[in-house]
Write a protein that holds these residues in place. Structure first.
Motif, mmCIF file in Angstrom:
data_model
loop_
_atom_site.group_PDB
_atom_site.id
_atom_site.type_symbol
_atom_site.label_atom_id
_atom_site.label_comp_id
_atom_site.label_asym_id
_atom_site.label_seq_id
_atom_site.Cartn_x
_atom_site.Cartn_y
_atom_site.Cartn_z
ATOM 1 N N HIS A 1 -9.167 -10.434 -28.651
ATOM 2 C CA HIS A 1 -8.756 -9.662 -27.333
ATOM 3 C C HIS A 1 -8.694 -8.218 -27.168
ATOM 4 O O HIS A 1 -8.188 -7.638 -28.163
ATOM 5 C CB HIS A 1 -7.597 -10.750 -26.782
ATOM 6 C CG HIS A 1 -7.340 -10.183 -25.041
ATOM 7 N ND1 HIS A 1 -6.675 -9.049 -24.746
ATOM 8 C CD2 HIS A 1 -7.620 -10.940 -24.324
ATOM 9 C CE1 HIS A 1 -6.541 -9.144 -23.435
ATOM 10 N NE2 HIS A 1 -7.024 -10.063 -23.013
ATOM 11 N N ARG B 1 -0.172 -9.596 -28.424
ATOM 12 C CA ARG B 1 -0.530 -8.201 -28.358
ATOM 13 C C ARG B 1 -0.534 -7.467 -29.690
ATOM 14 O O ARG B 1 0.926 -7.358 -29.906
ATOM 15 C CB ARG B 1 0.369 -7.390 -27.085
ATOM 16 C CG ARG B 1 0.031 -7.733 -25.857
ATOM 17 C CD ARG B 1 0.565 -6.810 -24.745
ATOM 18 N NE ARG B 1 0.476 -7.395 -23.405
ATOM 19 C CZ ARG B 1 1.171 -8.154 -22.597
ATOM 20 N NH1 ARG B 1 2.248 -8.275 -23.194
ATOM 21 N NH2 ARG B 1 0.904 -8.323 -21.328
ATOM 22 N N GLY C 1 -2.522 -1.337 -27.779
ATOM 23 C CA GLY C 1 -2.380 -1.017 -26.437
ATOM 24 C C GLY C 1 -3.524 -1.664 -25.460
ATOM 25 O O GLY C 1 -3.306 -2.440 -24.740
ATOM 26 N N GLY C 2 -4.755 -1.306 -26.131
ATOM 27 C CA GLY C 2 -5.950 -1.749 -25.508
ATOM 28 C C GLY C 2 -6.156 -1.091 -23.909
ATOM 29 O O GLY C 2 -5.358 -0.320 -23.606
ATOM 30 N N GLU C 3 -6.981 -1.659 -23.303
ATOM 31 C CA GLU C 3 -7.408 -1.042 -21.977
ATOM 32 C C GLU C 3 -6.791 -2.114 -21.098
ATOM 33 O O GLU C 3 -7.348 -3.198 -20.943
ATOM 34 C CB GLU C 3 -8.993 -0.767 -21.787
ATOM 35 C CG GLU C 3 -9.319 0.284 -22.476
ATOM 36 C CD GLU C 3 -8.489 1.794 -21.938
ATOM 37 O OE1 GLU C 3 -8.396 1.740 -20.644
ATOM 38 O OE2 GLU C 3 -8.264 2.740 -22.730
ATOM 39 N N ARG C 4 -5.912 -1.958 -20.171
ATOM 40 C CA ARG C 4 -5.792 -2.756 -18.936
ATOM 41 C C ARG C 4 -7.139 -2.747 -17.981
ATOM 42 O O ARG C 4 -7.838 -1.733 -17.830
ATOM 43 C CB ARG C 4 -4.546 -2.151 -18.219
ATOM 44 C CG ARG C 4 -3.275 -2.336 -18.908
ATOM 45 C CD ARG C 4 -2.179 -1.791 -18.137
ATOM 46 N NE ARG C 4 -0.791 -1.882 -18.774
ATOM 47 C CZ ARG C 4 -0.016 -2.955 -18.677
ATOM 48 N NH1 ARG C 4 -0.426 -4.076 -18.251
ATOM 49 N NH2 ARG C 4 1.108 -3.032 -19.499
ATOM 50 N N ARG D 1 -6.509 -6.341 -26.140
ATOM 51 C CA ARG D 1 -5.279 -6.273 -26.336
ATOM 52 C C ARG D 1 -4.565 -6.707 -27.493
ATOM 53 O O ARG D 1 -3.342 -6.724 -27.601
ATOM 54 C CB ARG D 1 -4.431 -6.232 -24.970
ATOM 55 C CG ARG D 1 -5.021 -5.417 -23.957
ATOM 56 C CD ARG D 1 -3.956 -5.507 -22.683
ATOM 57 N NE ARG D 1 -3.025 -4.516 -22.894
ATOM 58 C CZ ARG D 1 -1.809 -4.721 -22.335
ATOM 59 N NH1 ARG D 1 -1.750 -5.580 -21.517
ATOM 60 N NH2 ARG D 1 -0.766 -4.011 -22.636
ATOM 61 N N GLY D 2 -5.341 -7.394 -28.225
ATOM 62 C CA GLY D 2 -4.906 -8.093 -29.388
ATOM 63 C C GLY D 2 -5.484 -9.419 -29.930
ATOM 64 O O GLY D 2 -6.854 -9.222 -30.048
#
Length: 273
Positions: free
Chosen positions: A123, A152, A155-158, A125-126
């Motif tokens: 994913h 998670r 950080g990843g992108e929201r 974010r994780g």
């Protein structure tokens, strides 16, 4: 898949301290090749009635589609607190839930319950995985529940896409401050983030938050009497409901949603097919 048959429901009172002791340790590795089976589970009339009251359902002999989720919940926690599970229970976020029932379930049914984990995937974010629960009656699968969790790891992108204006509400619901405690009593899900403001703050929430499965059940209760006998209800959990709250419910053409009544921020989006 290694099948382990249980003779009674696992004790959540023993499993939750185990989850706390393992903390936030990231074990890594693959999902376990384990499936738990609890056969011949009867439905307790008093427990069903208490669940119906907390979630807003009418008191009938029919089981809400969300009700078997609470029967499988101890098996889910046993699976997710086992030493070979790659992620700790704490910090695993329930982001989606899909339930299919192939026929109405009633008090008369004795359910063979199974729980397993599958579909570990990346994913942004994780990592995500599914906990799949099923109920069979006389060898026929009558109910399937897929709970998707996000762990998670970065950080990843929201999602920064512009939010659409929420639809005009069909109903406004006041959600009392004790909703998390009341649902915890009937579901067994006593995660501290749902119980009290003080315990919720330890995990970064300003106030206690409602259980995602309570919000899903409350939406289905609002549609009671208009649902077919066999259907799939699929939801995505979005921003948490901070308690107490006033939320806006909308439903139309097989879709439904829950938003903050004041700000319009989304809490849940679902479809029925």
């Amino acid at each position: 898949m290694a099948l382990t048959e249980l003779t009674s429901a696992p004790s959540l009172g023993a499993l939750y301290p185990k989850a706390v002791l393992t903390g936030f340790r990231h074990r890594g590795g693959d999902l376990p090749d384990t499936e738990y089976l609890l056969p011949g589970v009867p439905v307790d009339v008093a427990h069903l009635a208490a669940y119906d009251r907390v979630c807003g359902f009418r008191l009938t002999d029919d089981l809400p589609a969300t009700y078997p989720h609470v029967l499988t919940f101890p098996l889910q926690i046993k699976l997710m607190t086992a030493a070979d599970f790659p992620f700790p229970l704490a910090g695993s976020v329930h982001v989606a839930n899909r339930i299919t029932q192939t026929r109405p379930l009633t008090l008369a049914d004795r359910l063979d319950l199974r729980v397993r984990a599958e579909n570990l995937r990346d994913h942004p974010r994780g990592r995500q995985f599914d906990v799949v629960s099923t109920a069979t009656v006389s060898g026929q699968t009558v109910w399937t529940d897929t709970s998707t969790y996000l762990r998670r790891t970065g950080g990843g992108e929201r999602d920064r896409s512009e939010r659409a204006e929420p639809p005009a509400p069909r109903a406004l619901w006041r959600v009392p401050a004790d909703t998390g405690r009341r649902y915890a009593e009937v579901s067994g899900d006593r995660n501290p983030i749902h119980l009290h403001p003080l315990t919720a703050r330890l995990f970064g929430f300003p106030r206690a938050i409602a259980h995602g499965m309570w919000t899903k059940a409350r939406c289905l209760a609002a549609l009671e009497g208009r649902l077919p006998g066999a259907y799939t209800v699929d939801v995505r959990f979005k921003l948490p409901v901070l308690l107490p709250a006033t939320v806006a419910f909308h439903a139309q053409d097989g879709e439904f949603s829950l938003h903050d009544a004041r700000t319009g921020k989304p809490h849940l989006a679902g479809t029925i097919s």
